[in-house]
Write an enzyme that holds these catalytic residues in place. Sequence first.
Site, mmCIF file in Angstrom:
data_model
loop_
_atom_site.group_PDB
_atom_site.id
_atom_site.type_symbol
_atom_site.label_atom_id
_atom_site.label_comp_id
_atom_site.label_asym_id
_atom_site.label_seq_id
_atom_site.Cartn_x
_atom_site.Cartn_y
_atom_site.Cartn_z
ATOM 1 C CG HIS A 119 -45.940 9.760 11.433
ATOM 2 N ND1 HIS A 119 -45.449 9.547 12.705
ATOM 3 C CD2 HIS A 119 -45.081 9.140 10.585
ATOM 4 C CE1 HIS A 119 -44.340 8.833 12.637
ATOM 5 N NE2 HIS A 119 -44.089 8.576 11.365
ATOM 6 C CG MET A 178 -38.499 -4.052 6.857
ATOM 7 S SD MET A 178 -37.567 -5.240 5.883
ATOM 8 C CE MET A 178 -37.611 -4.449 4.275
#
Length: 336
Positions: A119, A178
């Site tokens: 991540h 986004m």
Amino acid sequence: MSTVKIQAKEAKKLVVIKLSKAGLKEKDAEKIAEVLVHADLRNVNSHGVLRTEHYTNRLKAGGINANANISFQSTGPVTGVVDGDNGFGHIIGDIAMDHAISMAQKNGVGMVTAMNSSHCGALSYFVQKATDAKLIGIAMTHTDSIVVPFGGKSAFLGTNPIAYGIPGKNKKPFILDMATSNVAFGKILQAREVGKEIPKGWGVDEHGDAVTDPNKVVSLSTFGGPKGYGLSVIVDVFSGLLAGAAFGPHIGRMYDDLDKYRKLGHYFCAINPSFFTDTEEFLTQMDEMMEQLQQVPPAKGFDRVYIPGEIEQLHEEKNLEEGITIASSVYEFLKN
């Protein structure tokens, strides 16, 4: 759920101490803390310091390589690959974007994929780095399966975020960051943390029905129906297949198997406007476009038109002075 407000400097220090105690080098911990606090400053708390606990758990379990030997291989004048050696995605992404920027400054464009990563946090951090160099930045990353494809009942895709950063001359950059789902799953985690309901349409339960209780969310939905679905697949191609990584349901899960490497992929791109047009004219026109967008008369119920990323930038200005707001439970974890 109660919250506390602390200065960004203190938050970074606490994260560095926590990650260092978990076995990470201080220099690496500082970069991760910088990326996390960047998100909190912009009020994107789902990607902020609340992630520290998970990172330390995975680090201690062996699911992230604390001593990763990150390497870069140039594959052409404007292309390259970063092998993250299963280290922290924040560091891997930073190195990859640095190489993309360097190639773009020299040859007009730089495109770098990253493999064997984890991540990487908020993509806005990386595209903003490109805008600081007066370049256009693009970043994508796939995530583990949690989103139902349009027309489907069970999850296949990840939240698969995409980000663009475009510099201006005098105005702050245009930053679009986004998820291709309605929201990032971190928003669900944040709602669980603070004990708040979520808007209908953010998540669905095991039956595929929309729910407002974040604790009942099993899967998320794409934004914009088939449009978000299509973009989500594109992100998986660029950051997964193009990086030699897995796709969809074959991606290692973030909160399961903490002792296993996730082997995520990312995609980073930097574009030098000067190789396409006059740089000064481009930057000036970008300023004019953003200013004219802000001057569009607001619709009923809105105070004014904002540029993508502008609200987060306003939060950042305020939070740099007043401090970031985090859940009390997160603060207690960081302190102890």
